[in-house]
Write a protein that holds these residues in place. Structure first.
Motif, PDB file in Angstrom:
ATOM      1  N   ARG A 177      15.555  36.108 -10.532  1.00 37.06           N
ATOM      2  CA  ARG A 177      15.867  36.522 -11.898  1.00 37.06           C
ATOM      3  C   ARG A 177      17.267  37.124 -11.974  1.00 37.06           C
ATOM      4  O   ARG A 177      17.978  36.940 -12.961  1.00 37.06           O
ATOM      5  N   VAL A 178      17.652  37.844 -10.934  1.00 36.62           N
ATOM      6  CA  VAL A 178      19.017  38.394 -10.889  1.00 36.62           C
ATOM      7  C   VAL A 178      20.029  37.250 -10.907  1.00 36.62           C
ATOM      8  O   VAL A 178      21.008  37.273 -11.669  1.00 36.62           O
ATOM      9  N   VAL A 179      19.784  36.233 -10.087  1.00 32.40           N
ATOM     10  CA  VAL A 179      20.696  35.088 -10.020  1.00 32.40           C
ATOM     11  C   VAL A 179      20.704  34.314 -11.334  1.00 32.40           C
ATOM     12  O   VAL A 179      21.762  33.875 -11.799  1.00 32.40           O
ATOM     13  N   ALA A 180      19.543  34.177 -11.944  1.00 32.82           N
ATOM     14  CA  ALA A 180      19.478  33.466 -13.223  1.00 32.82           C
ATOM     15  C   ALA A 180      20.382  34.119 -14.256  1.00 32.82           C
ATOM     16  O   ALA A 180      21.071  33.444 -15.037  1.00 32.82           O
ATOM     17  N   GLY A 181      20.404  35.444 -14.267  1.00 33.90           N
ATOM     18  CA  GLY A 181      21.299  36.151 -15.179  1.00 33.90           C
ATOM     19  C   GLY A 181      22.746  36.031 -14.756  1.00 33.90           C
ATOM     20  O   GLY A 181      23.630  35.755 -15.573  1.00 33.90           O
ATOM     21  N   LEU A 182      22.998  36.183 -13.478  1.00 32.16           N
ATOM     22  CA  LEU A 182      24.358  36.130 -12.948  1.00 32.16           C
ATOM     23  C   LEU A 182      25.040  34.813 -13.304  1.00 32.16           C
ATOM     24  O   LEU A 182      26.219  34.784 -13.706  1.00 32.16           O
ATOM     25  N   LEU A 183      24.305  33.734 -13.214  1.00 33.65           N
ATOM     26  CA  LEU A 183      24.907  32.411 -13.408  1.00 33.65           C
ATOM     27  C   LEU A 183      25.145  32.068 -14.870  1.00 33.65           C
ATOM     28  O   LEU A 183      25.738  31.030 -15.169  1.00 33.65           O
ATOM     29  N   GLN A 184      24.705  32.922 -15.782  1.00 37.65           N
ATOM     30  CA  GLN A 184      25.035  32.707 -17.191  1.00 37.65           C
ATOM     31  C   GLN A 184      26.481  33.082 -17.501  1.00 37.65           C
ATOM     32  O   GLN A 184      27.008  32.708 -18.557  1.00 37.65           O
ATOM     33  N   HIS A 185      27.118  33.803 -16.591  1.00 34.61           N
ATOM     34  CA  HIS A 185      28.514  34.185 -16.802  1.00 34.61           C
ATOM     35  C   HIS A 185      29.409  33.027 -16.354  1.00 34.61           C
ATOM     36  O   HIS A 185      30.153  33.119 -15.381  1.00 34.61           O
ATOM     37  N   ARG A 186      29.341  31.933 -17.112  1.00 37.63           N
ATOM     38  CA  ARG A 186      29.975  30.684 -16.676  1.00 37.63           C
ATOM     39  C   ARG A 186      31.497  30.763 -16.682  1.00 37.63           C
ATOM     40  O   ARG A 186      32.150  30.103 -15.861  1.00 37.63           O
ATOM     41  N   THR A 187      32.081  31.530 -17.571  1.00 33.01           N
ATOM     42  CA  THR A 187      33.545  31.643 -17.570  1.00 33.01           C
ATOM     43  C   THR A 187      34.044  32.374 -16.335  1.00 33.01           C
ATOM     44  O   THR A 187      35.226  32.287 -16.000  1.00 33.01           O
ATOM     45  N   GLN A 188      33.153  33.084 -15.657  1.00 31.44           N
ATOM     46  CA  GLN A 188      33.540  33.890 -14.496  1.00 31.44           C
ATOM     47  C   GLN A 188      33.030  33.311 -13.182  1.00 31.44           C
ATOM     48  O   GLN A 188      32.983  34.010 -12.170  1.00 31.44           O
ATOM     49  N   ARG A 189      32.673  32.029 -13.184  1.00 33.89           N
ATOM     50  CA  ARG A 189      32.151  31.422 -11.961  1.00 33.89           C
ATOM     51  C   ARG A 189      33.165  31.513 -10.817  1.00 33.89           C
ATOM     52  O   ARG A 189      32.808  31.637  -9.646  1.00 33.89           O
ATOM     53  N   HIS A 190      34.457  31.471 -11.154  1.00 33.58           N
ATOM     54  CA  HIS A 190      35.491  31.562 -10.126  1.00 33.58           C
ATOM     55  C   HIS A 190      35.502  32.929  -9.458  1.00 33.58           C
ATOM     56  O   HIS A 190      36.003  33.082  -8.341  1.00 33.58           O
ATOM     57  N   VAL A 191      34.958  33.938 -10.131  1.00 33.64           N
ATOM     58  CA  VAL A 191      34.849  35.284  -9.557  1.00 33.64           C
ATOM     59  C   VAL A 191      33.539  35.421  -8.797  1.00 33.64           C
ATOM     60  O   VAL A 191      33.485  35.972  -7.692  1.00 33.64           O
ATOM     61  N   ILE A 192      32.467  34.889  -9.398  1.00 30.58           N
ATOM     62  CA  ILE A 192      31.137  35.017  -8.801  1.00 30.58           C
ATOM     63  C   ILE A 192      31.042  34.237  -7.499  1.00 30.58           C
ATOM     64  O   ILE A 192      30.525  34.732  -6.494  1.00 30.58           O
ATOM     65  N   SER A 193      31.535  33.012  -7.501  1.00 26.69           N
ATOM     66  CA  SER A 193      31.481  32.174  -6.297  1.00 26.69           C
ATOM     67  C   SER A 193      32.795  31.428  -6.151  1.00 26.69           C
ATOM     68  O   SER A 193      32.854  30.209  -6.336  1.00 26.69           O
ATOM     69  N   PRO A 194      33.882  32.116  -5.829  1.00 28.05           N
ATOM     70  CA  PRO A 194      35.192  31.472  -5.795  1.00 28.05           C
ATOM     71  C   PRO A 194      35.275  30.361  -4.764  1.00 28.05           C
ATOM     72  O   PRO A 194      34.873  30.523  -3.621  1.00 28.05           O
ATOM     73  N   GLY A 195      35.781  29.211  -5.223  1.00 26.61           N
ATOM     74  CA  GLY A 195      35.999  28.093  -4.321  1.00 26.61           C
ATOM     75  C   GLY A 195      34.750  27.342  -3.932  1.00 26.61           C
ATOM     76  O   GLY A 195      34.806  26.409  -3.133  1.00 26.61           O
ATOM     77  N   VAL A 196      33.594  27.710  -4.484  1.00 19.02           N
ATOM     78  CA  VAL A 196      32.340  27.053  -4.112  1.00 19.02           C
ATOM     79  C   VAL A 196      31.724  26.424  -5.353  1.00 19.02           C
ATOM     80  O   VAL A 196      31.478  27.117  -6.339  1.00 19.02           O
ATOM     81  N   PRO A 197      31.497  25.116  -5.359  1.00 21.02           N
ATOM     82  CA  PRO A 197      30.916  24.483  -6.547  1.00 21.02           C
ATOM     83  C   PRO A 197      29.477  24.943  -6.753  1.00 21.02           C
ATOM     84  O   PRO A 197      28.759  25.215  -5.784  1.00 21.02           O
TER      85      PRO A 197
END
Length: 268
Positions: free
Chosen positions: A208-228
């Motif tokens: 559930r934590v990850v489900a929320g985290l991944l909604q921040h789509r504009t910040q994917r480069h911060v959440i998982s930089p360099g990883v698709p």
């Protein structure tokens, strides 16, 4: 309020909350008297956008506000109260400190939360907005405590154990990412292992934590930089968010005291 369990989280930007206490909120969602209060100082409108995010025709702040709302819906337990302080992204540290303390303190005075969580002195990443919000929250908490009244029984700072930080850095290097450097602006900073006073095992709700985290789509480069984004990466995040470590800022942890397993533990 007798039997209350009120938790207030005071952060700077949308997605700061996604890393902090989302698992703890999920674990307590059905507790009688549980109330979750969330405060953002800014909507993050001056931030960078993931290069993979489609071109947008509206301002980033509006998008990030919606991402924050979507994140807590995906998580499954939205805040009972959410406040935007509406300061400019990147300018929170230039807000008069007394004003910031008064605004945060006003919300805390209304809610009288049992537990307040925010950034520590290093802002976790050295971001000036983080540092300003953390310092103002600390000041507001201590001022209200000095005045007496209910609540305000524990003040927490987000933190990452140095041993965990070192392990994560080794993983970053294996994936070809630049390792974090302690003290470098915008890199994650560790705290000594012995400063962690609470460590909440949230593995049961990590998805559930990850489900929320991944909604921040504009910040994917911060959440998982360099990883698709893919299943393997999401599984890695599920492992990484399975524990929520926190520093006991007030009352301070006594040397040799056991590490608590929950933000409300010992409060009665």
């Amino acid at each position: 309020m007798d039997g209350s369990r009120i938790l207030a989280l005071i952060v700077a930007h949308p997605d700061d909350d996604a890393y902090a206490l989302a698992g703890t909120v999920a674990l307590h969602e059905h507790d009688p008297g549980f109330r979750f209060v969330l405060v953002h100082a800014t909507d993050g409108g001056a931030g960078l956008v993931d290069p993979a995010y489609p071109p947008a025709s509206e301002d980033l702040g509006s998008i990030r506000r919606r991402e924050m709302e979507a994140a807590w819906i995906a998580h499954g337990r939205p805040p009972d109260r959410h406040e935007w302080l509406d300061y400019d992204d990147g300018g929170v540290d230039r807000v008069p400190f007394a004003e910031l303390v008064d605004r945060i303190g006003g919300i805390l005075a209304q809610e009288r939360p049992d537990v307040v969580a925010t950034f520590g002195p290093d802002g976790l990443t050295g971001h000036p907005d983080h540092i300003a919000v953390g310092a103002a929250t600390d000041a507001a908490f201590l001022r209200l405590r000095a005045g007496g009244g209910p609540g305000l029984r524990r003040l927490l700072h987000g933190g990452i154990r140095r041993s965990t930080w070192e392990r994560w850095n080794r993983g970053r290097m294996r994936r070809g990412q630049r390792p974090w450097e302690a003290g470098r602006m915008y890199d994650v900073n560790p705290v000594p292992d012995e400063e962690i006073g609470i460590e909440v095992n949230v593995s049961a709700v990590a998805d559930r934590v990850v489900a929320g985290l991944l909604q921040h789509r504009t910040q994917r480069h911060v959440i998982s930089p360099g990883v698709p984004p893919d299943a393997e990466e999401d599984a890695r995040w599920t492992r990484m968010v399975a524990v929520e470590p926190l520093v006991l800022a007030w009352p301070p942890r006594q040397p040799g005291a056991p590490v608590l397993g929950d933000v409300f533990e010992g409060l009665g």
